[in-house]
Design an enzyme around this catalytic site. Structure first.
Site, PDB file in Angstrom:
ATOM      1  N   SER A 149       2.560  -2.650 -12.290  1.00 17.79           N
ATOM      2  CA  SER A 149       3.963  -3.564 -12.141  1.00 17.79           C
ATOM      3  C   SER A 149       4.375  -4.398 -13.401  1.00 17.79           C
ATOM      4  O   SER A 149       4.700  -3.069 -13.907  1.00 17.79           O
ATOM      5  CB  SER A 149       3.386  -5.182 -11.055  1.00 17.79           C
ATOM      6  OG  SER A 149       4.886  -5.807 -10.560  1.00 17.79           O
ATOM      7  N   ASP A 301      11.825  -3.861 -11.797  1.00 19.72           N
ATOM      8  CA  ASP A 301      10.452  -3.706 -13.207  1.00 19.72           C
ATOM      9  C   ASP A 301       9.728  -1.960 -12.950  1.00 19.72           C
ATOM     10  O   ASP A 301      10.757  -1.875 -11.991  1.00 19.72           O
ATOM     11  CB  ASP A 301       9.120  -4.931 -12.299  1.00 19.72           C
ATOM     12  CG  ASP A 301       8.549  -4.567 -11.198  1.00 19.72           C
ATOM     13  OD1 ASP A 301       9.655  -3.888 -10.396  1.00 19.72           O
ATOM     14  OD2 ASP A 301       7.454  -5.599 -10.664  1.00 19.72           O
ATOM     15  N   ASP A 303       7.865  -0.127 -11.468  1.00 15.05           N
ATOM     16  CA  ASP A 303       7.654   0.093 -10.236  1.00 15.05           C
ATOM     17  C   ASP A 303       7.973  -0.758  -9.070  1.00 15.05           C
ATOM     18  O   ASP A 303       9.021   0.071  -8.270  1.00 15.05           O
ATOM     19  CB  ASP A 303       6.386  -0.051  -9.075  1.00 15.05           C
ATOM     20  CG  ASP A 303       5.363  -1.728  -9.020  1.00 15.05           C
ATOM     21  OD1 ASP A 303       6.660  -2.434  -9.493  1.00 15.05           O
ATOM     22  OD2 ASP A 303       5.265  -2.286  -8.173  1.00 15.05           O
ATOM     23  N   ASP A 305       9.302  -2.822  -7.510  1.00  8.71           N
ATOM     24  CA  ASP A 305       9.457  -3.886  -6.213  1.00  8.71           C
ATOM     25  C   ASP A 305      10.506  -5.346  -5.724  1.00  8.71           C
ATOM     26  O   ASP A 305      10.490  -5.777  -5.393  1.00  8.71           O
ATOM     27  CB  ASP A 305       7.848  -3.819  -5.464  1.00  8.71           C
ATOM     28  CG  ASP A 305       6.921  -4.662  -6.271  1.00  8.71           C
ATOM     29  OD1 ASP A 305       7.389  -4.599  -8.163  1.00  8.71           O
ATOM     30  OD2 ASP A 305       6.255  -4.034  -6.523  1.00  8.71           O
TER      31      ASP A 305
END
Length: 575
Positions: A149, A301, A303, A305
């Site tokens: 993340s 961010d 990734d 999400d």
């Protein structure tokens, strides 16, 4: 330096032929040059937290490497075979822009395939929400994302998804961990069956993009979409693969990408932290917005999400919204759209978390739907969708800059959330309003709620012990008054109790155990303490509120609430 025997036992195991020579050489080097680092690398096994397993990359049981991830994958393979007897098992695997994510993803694919499991591996990095979508789209039994993340560049991680597209929850999580813990490293099957590894990309991209547009579009005119000027940054991450594609497909033509941050890069060279929760991360996007006079700013961010959002305030200045604000704006809009379409009949729900704004409860009440509140992490909202299949999920989020539109994706999804925010902004602009003005009116209609977060970082073994002691102290020395307000209720999620301090009655909390304490004050304030499940931090969440009659009262109300939060923080000695 003295090193405990149990740590040395682990070190010696890693110096056997089960582990490759490079790994053994690194450990031998650490033994002489950095015994402290050796201890940190082996003093415990990496654990699953609120967002899967995350850790620093390197050798050792407390690090992300081919052996710790191989062991996870071997254990998950064994568990899948046990859970779905006689079925041809299928898993999907995605990864982000981090260092080694692609090679670690291939290791994971190799282990699954060596266990006779069909693997769908994305050929390049993709957003986490696309993996959640792909699990159900491809009828998989599980899914894996290699990501840490928004953690620093030296981290990576391993998220496990179940066949519903949501992250693993009880009882599966504990059962999988038990299988993993009982495995020996020598039992890991690393020899791939390449015939069982299929690379996926464009077809799943198209299906994901179509699903996103279908779920997050709400009859915005073509002209309104073309008139919305958007500034966007992927912060060197994966959203660049899908956000521009989805916005174009939906009809948004004025999308301006921060060029210096468009190239995926695991070093995240232009930011201190690739976390849209941090204002600094959006500095370049805000500068671009001012240069081109954009209406709205988005940042995601690594990734993809989480999303950060900035909108123009009443002075025409770009203003960052926090996660609670974006969540209530999106939820209110969805509820309004569902109501206008005549789709609300009491069999719908929205989702939130125990550390997020109580304003979500007010919205649910006003529109006649349920608000289901769970622990931190979208896996609990995904579990609500699965457990309450008689109810239709509208949308939901949490304060940490995550949102989920509908149930096609079962995890927080910056791709769908960005499109939804564009719809809100485009429609507001078309009618002479703005996202900021819509939020102000919500404060009049539902109460002015203000939230604040303090994160205290404590790294390493010593830090973990300090965080643990802070929670022990709060339990053993409970407070009865804060900032002149009586504490009327204390919820302790570790003990599953809710104690009313006015009546001295205790109720049971029917929610999974978690190391969280929440204080409720008599003026409606709420204070939560929670050690992070994915970072070496303890977090304190504050929520205060007041009623206002009109938007003209907002400045005075905000100053009043800011002072209240500052006083609470000072009294709790968290400055």
């Amino acid at each position: 330096m003295h090193i405990e025997k149990n740590i040395l036992d682990k070190v010696n195991e890693w110096l056997t032929p089960t582990f490759d020579q490079k790994t053994q050489d690194e450990i031998t080097e650490m033994m002489t040059s950095s015994p402290k680092n050796l201890e940190e690398s082996f003093y415990k096994n990496l654990e699953f937290g609120t967002g899967g397993m995350r850790g620093i990359m390197g050798v050792g049981t407390n690090r992300i490497n081919k052996y710790t991830l191989g062991k996870n994958t071997q254990g998950l393979s064994d568990y899948l075979k046990r859970s779905f007897l006689g079925e041809q098992l299928k898993v999907a695997i995605a990864y982000d822009c981090r260092h080694n994510s692609d090679t670690l993803a291939k290791v994971v694919a190799d282990v699954f395939s060596a266990n006779g499991i069909q693997v769908y591996l994305f050929s390049e990095m993709r957003p986490t929400p696309e993996l959640s979508f792909a699990v159900r789209h491809l009828n998989c039994h599980a899914g894996i994302v290699l990501t840490a993340s928004h953690n620093p560049p030296e981290y990576n991680g391993y998220k496990v998804y179940w066949q519903d597209g949501g992250q693993i929850v009880p009882p599966n999580d504990a059962e999988i961990v038990q299988v993993i813990e009982n495995l020996k490293y020598s039992e890991i099957k690393f020899d791939a069956n390449e015939n069982l590894i299929e690379y996926i990309d464009v077809a799943v991209d198209e299906a994901f993009a179509k699903s996103t547009v279908d779920n997050a579009s709400f009859n915005t005119s073509a002209q309104a979409r073309q008139n919305l000027k958007i500034a966007y940054t992927s912060l060197h991450g994966t959203s660049i693969k899908m956000v521009p594609k989805v916005l174009e497909k939906a009809g948004y033509t004025d999308v301006n990408i921060v060029p210096e941050q468009a190239e995926p890069n695991g070093n995240f060279p232009t930011v201190i932290s690739p976390n849209p929760e941090e204002p600094e991360a959006l500095t370049m996007a805000l500068a671009l917005a001012d240069k081109i006079n954009a209406d709205i700013v988005f940042g995601t961010d690594p990734d993809s999400d989480r999303l950060g959002v900035a909108v123009r305030n009443n002075k025409g200045e770009m203003q960052l919204l926090n996660g609670n604000q974006t969540m209530v704006v999106m939820t209110h809009y969805l509820l309004d759209q569902w109501k206008k379409s005549g789709k609300i009949d009491g069999k719908q729900f929205i989702g939130s978390t125990i550390v997020s704004t109580p304003m979500m409860l007010e919205l649910a009440s006003a529109y006649g739907v349920e608000c289901k509140v769970g622990l931190t992490g979208f896996k609990w909202i995904a579990k609500f969708i699965r457990d309450f299949s008689d109810l239709k999920f509208i949308g939901g989020g949490e304060e940490s800059f995550g949102y989920m539109v509908g149930d096609a994706v079962r995890d927080k999804d910056a791709v769908g959330a960005i499109l939804l925010m564009c719809e809100i902004a485009a429609q507001a602009k078309e009618k002479g309003s703005s996202v900021y003005k819509e939020l102000e009116q919500m404060y009049v209609d539902f109460g002015f709620y203000k939230e604040h977060l303090i994160s205290i970082t404590k790294k390493g073994i010593e830090g973990a012990n300090q965080i643990k002691q802070m929670m022990v102290d709060m339990r053993e020395k409970p407070v009865s008054e804060i900032n002149g307000q009586r504490v009327i209720m204390v919820e302790d999620y570790q003990n599953s109790t809710a104690k009313n301090l006015l009546t001295n009655e205790t109720e049971t909390l029917f929610i999974p155990k978690s190391d969280v304490l929440i204080y409720y004050l008599e003026d409606g304030s709420k204070i939560c303490a929670r050690p992070s499940g994915t970072e070496p931090k303890i977090k304190f969440y504050f929520s205060v509120n007041t009623a206002i009659e009109n938007v003209a009262e907002i400045p005075a109300a905000e100053a009043f609430l800011d002072t209240k939060i500052a006083n609470i923080i000072s009294e709790m000695q968290l400055n």
